[in-house]
Design a protein around this motif. Structure first.
Motif, PDB file in Angstrom:
ATOM      1  N   LEU A  40      10.745  82.132  11.989  1.00 34.14           N
ATOM      2  CA  LEU A  40      12.100  81.605  11.901  1.00 34.14           C
ATOM      3  C   LEU A  40      12.657  81.771  10.484  1.00 34.14           C
ATOM      4  CD1 LEU A  40      11.316  78.261  13.759  1.00 34.14           C
ATOM      5  CD2 LEU A  40      12.452  80.263  14.747  1.00 34.14           C
ATOM      6  N   LEU A  41      13.876  82.303  10.384  1.00 30.65           N
ATOM      7  CA  LEU A  41      14.525  82.542   9.096  1.00 30.65           C
ATOM      8  C   LEU A  41      15.815  81.732   8.995  1.00 30.65           C
ATOM      9  CD1 LEU A  41      14.219  86.448   8.866  1.00 30.65           C
ATOM     10  CD2 LEU A  41      12.545  84.709   8.171  1.00 30.65           C
ATOM     11  N   HIS A  42      15.924  80.914   7.975  1.00 25.47           N
ATOM     12  CA  HIS A  42      17.118  80.101   7.761  1.00 25.47           C
ATOM     13  C   HIS A  42      18.247  80.921   7.125  1.00 25.47           C
ATOM     14  CE1 HIS A  42      16.590  79.970   3.393  1.00 25.47           C
ATOM     15  NE2 HIS A  42      15.293  79.791   3.614  1.00 25.47           N
ATOM     16  N   GLY A  43      19.416  80.316   7.029  1.00 31.94           N
ATOM     17  CA  GLY A  43      20.571  80.984   6.453  1.00 31.94           C
ATOM     18  C   GLY A  43      20.726  80.736   4.964  1.00 31.94           C
ATOM     19  N   LEU A  44      21.800  81.279   4.397  1.00 34.09           N
ATOM     20  CA  LEU A  44      22.068  81.141   2.965  1.00 34.09           C
ATOM     21  C   LEU A  44      22.198  79.672   2.587  1.00 34.09           C
ATOM     22  CD1 LEU A  44      22.867  83.069   0.473  1.00 34.09           C
ATOM     23  CD2 LEU A  44      25.134  82.090   0.827  1.00 34.09           C
ATOM     24  N   ALA A  45      21.604  79.314   1.437  1.00 32.04           N
ATOM     25  CA  ALA A  45      21.647  77.956   0.891  1.00 32.04           C
ATOM     26  C   ALA A  45      20.897  76.966   1.770  1.00 32.04           C
ATOM     27  CB  ALA A  45      23.084  77.489   0.666  1.00 32.04           C
ATOM     28  N   GLY A  46      20.087  77.476   2.698  1.00 27.91           N
ATOM     29  CA  GLY A  46      19.346  76.611   3.603  1.00 27.91           C
ATOM     30  C   GLY A  46      17.890  76.480   3.206  1.00 27.91           C
ATOM     31  N   LEU A 110      22.579  84.420   7.320  1.00 30.68           N
ATOM     32  CA  LEU A 110      21.937  85.411   6.453  1.00 30.68           C
ATOM     33  C   LEU A 110      20.520  85.700   6.914  1.00 30.68           C
ATOM     34  CD1 LEU A 110      22.237  87.102   3.787  1.00 30.68           C
ATOM     35  CD2 LEU A 110      21.011  85.236   2.678  1.00 30.68           C
ATOM     36  N   GLY A 111      19.825  84.678   7.434  1.00 29.70           N
ATOM     37  CA  GLY A 111      18.486  84.908   7.973  1.00 29.70           C
ATOM     38  C   GLY A 111      18.508  85.820   9.178  1.00 29.70           C
ATOM     39  N   GLY A 112      19.563  85.744   9.984  1.00 28.52           N
ATOM     40  CA  GLY A 112      19.715  86.661  11.103  1.00 28.52           C
ATOM     41  C   GLY A 112      19.954  88.081  10.634  1.00 28.52           C
ATOM     42  N   GLY A 128      10.361  90.791  19.577  1.00 32.99           N
ATOM     43  CA  GLY A 128      11.726  90.559  20.001  1.00 32.99           C
ATOM     44  C   GLY A 128      12.532  90.049  18.829  1.00 32.99           C
ATOM     45  N   LEU A 129      13.849  90.075  18.973  1.00 35.86           N
ATOM     46  CA  LEU A 129      14.763  89.692  17.903  1.00 35.86           C
ATOM     47  C   LEU A 129      15.809  88.749  18.473  1.00 35.86           C
ATOM     48  CD1 LEU A 129      15.996  90.133  15.006  1.00 35.86           C
ATOM     49  CD2 LEU A 129      17.254  92.072  16.007  1.00 35.86           C
ATOM     50  N   VAL A 130      16.040  87.636  17.767  1.00 36.11           N
ATOM     51  CA  VAL A 130      17.096  86.706  18.146  1.00 36.11           C
ATOM     52  C   VAL A 130      17.995  86.493  16.936  1.00 36.11           C
ATOM     53  CG1 VAL A 130      17.686  84.417  19.019  1.00 36.11           C
ATOM     54  CG2 VAL A 130      15.598  85.559  19.813  1.00 36.11           C
ATOM     55  N   LEU A 131      19.256  86.869  17.080  1.00 30.49           N
ATOM     56  CA  LEU A 131      20.240  86.672  16.021  1.00 30.49           C
ATOM     57  C   LEU A 131      21.101  85.467  16.382  1.00 30.49           C
ATOM     58  CD1 LEU A 131      21.456  90.337  15.323  1.00 30.49           C
ATOM     59  CD2 LEU A 131      19.473  89.119  14.402  1.00 30.49           C
ATOM     60  N   VAL A 132      21.148  84.497  15.508  1.00 28.07           N
ATOM     61  CA  VAL A 132      21.960  83.304  15.701  1.00 28.07           C
ATOM     62  C   VAL A 132      23.113  83.356  14.707  1.00 28.07           C
ATOM     63  CG1 VAL A 132      22.002  80.790  15.719  1.00 28.07           C
ATOM     64  CG2 VAL A 132      19.934  82.002  16.441  1.00 28.07           C
ATOM     65  N   GLU A 133      24.321  83.594  15.212  1.00 26.82           N
ATOM     66  CA  GLU A 133      25.504  83.640  14.354  1.00 26.82           C
ATOM     67  C   GLU A 133      25.325  84.658  13.221  1.00 26.82           C
ATOM     68  OE1 GLU A 133      28.729  81.677  13.855  1.00 26.82           O
ATOM     69  OE2 GLU A 133      28.437  81.963  16.000  1.00 26.82           O
ATOM     70  N   ALA A 134      24.920  85.866  13.591  1.00 21.75           N
ATOM     71  CA  ALA A 134      24.703  86.926  12.604  1.00 21.75           C
ATOM     72  C   ALA A 134      25.048  88.265  13.220  1.00 21.75           C
ATOM     73  CB  ALA A 134      23.255  86.927  12.115  1.00 21.75           C
TER      74      ALA A 134
END
Length: 281
Positions: A40-46, A110-112, A128-134
């Motif tokens: 799992l990869l978080h977003g910017l500033a997260g 950004l993590g996406g 597999g790949l899951v993009l959340v709001e990216a």
């Protein structure tokens, strides 16, 4: 004090450290059945803790790893390089050093974007790949927009509770406040503003449509009804890779993984990393 973001449901993480090129990456590892790994990869500033509620549920079914990306959280705060390639190489280092087996790679914002580039550059590494709001489109104004957002934070926050209220309260506010640290009589971000802005330079300068087209693993795109991805960008993604499954979450915004962790968990539970070419639909 910070609230328990897992609602008391989760066993403790095992903290791990991955080192790459002089950068320290702080990881949180929750054991699970072998061969069903999730990264799992978080977003910017997260920070990695953004995923705690999703990971707590997934942890009953899979091994789950989340990590603070370079410049964020408990990882190296001022890395010498913040290029997209550096972020991607960190993902590969975490996979290799923690022994993840073709993990399902999930990233928000950004993590996406990082997840998309990692999947494109390393075919066969991810199940597999899951993009959340990216997405892959260029965002010419993103550095100015993020700088303005960060400059609007009333730093230092007087207390954890004040920070949580500023970030909207509830579970979302608590998770954002969990990304702060107490020092010098107040609560401050665990990142530096200039590092965050610099991390967006390439995304502001050019699009990444070729990289999106190069992804060859099953892909799920999850967007919020009130998120930041323009419909035209989503349409372009599906046009270039029509096998992609796209899901819109009603009422959700950009932080849908915080707003609706149960919905995202339900979506992720339906995915398998055992068959690299299996459809996600």
């Amino acid at each position: 004090m910070p609230a328990d973001p897992t609602g008391g449901r989760a066993a403790p993480w095992t903290p791990r450290t991955v080192l790459r090129g002089g950068v320290r990456l702080y990881c949180r590892d929750r054991p699970g059945p072998p061969g069903r790994d999730v990264l799992l990869l978080h977003g910017l500033a997260g920070h990695a803790g953004e995923w705690d509620r999703v990971a707590a549920a997934l942890g009953r079914e899979r091994r789950v790893v989340a990590f603070d990306q370079r410049g964020h959280g408990r990882s190296s705060r001022r890395p010498a390089e913040v290029s997209r390639a550096a972020y991607v190489a960190d993902v590969v280092a975490v996979v290799d050093q923690l022994g993840l087996r073709r993990p399902l790679l999930v990233g928000q914002s950004l993590g996406g974007h990082t997840a998309m580039l990692a999947a494109a550059a390393h075919p066969g590494l991810f199940g597999g790949l899951v993009l959340v709001e990216a997405g892959p489109a260029a965002a010419p104004d993103v550095q100015h927009e993020i700088a303005a957002v960060l400059d609007s934070w009333p730093l230092p926050f007087a207390s954890y509770e004040a920070a949580a209220r500023f970030f909207g309260g509830g579970a979302v506010g608590a998770v954002w406040a969990d990304g702060l640290e107490p020092r010098d009589g107040g609560w401050w971000p665990r990142f530096d503003r200039d590092v965050m802005v610099a991390s967006l330079a390439e995304s502001a300068r050019r699009p990444f449509w070729d990289e999106w087209a190069a992804v060859d693993c099953p892909t799920l795109l999850v967007v919020g009804q009130h998120g930041i991805l323009p419909p035209a960008e989503v349409a372009g993604m599906l046009r270039r890779r029509p096998a992609t499954t796209a899901v819109s979450i009603p009422g959700a915004g950009h932080d849908l993984h915080l707003e609706h962790p149960d919905v995202l968990h339900h979506l992720l539970t339906g995915l398998s990393t055992d068959h690299p070419r299996r459809s996600l639909s």
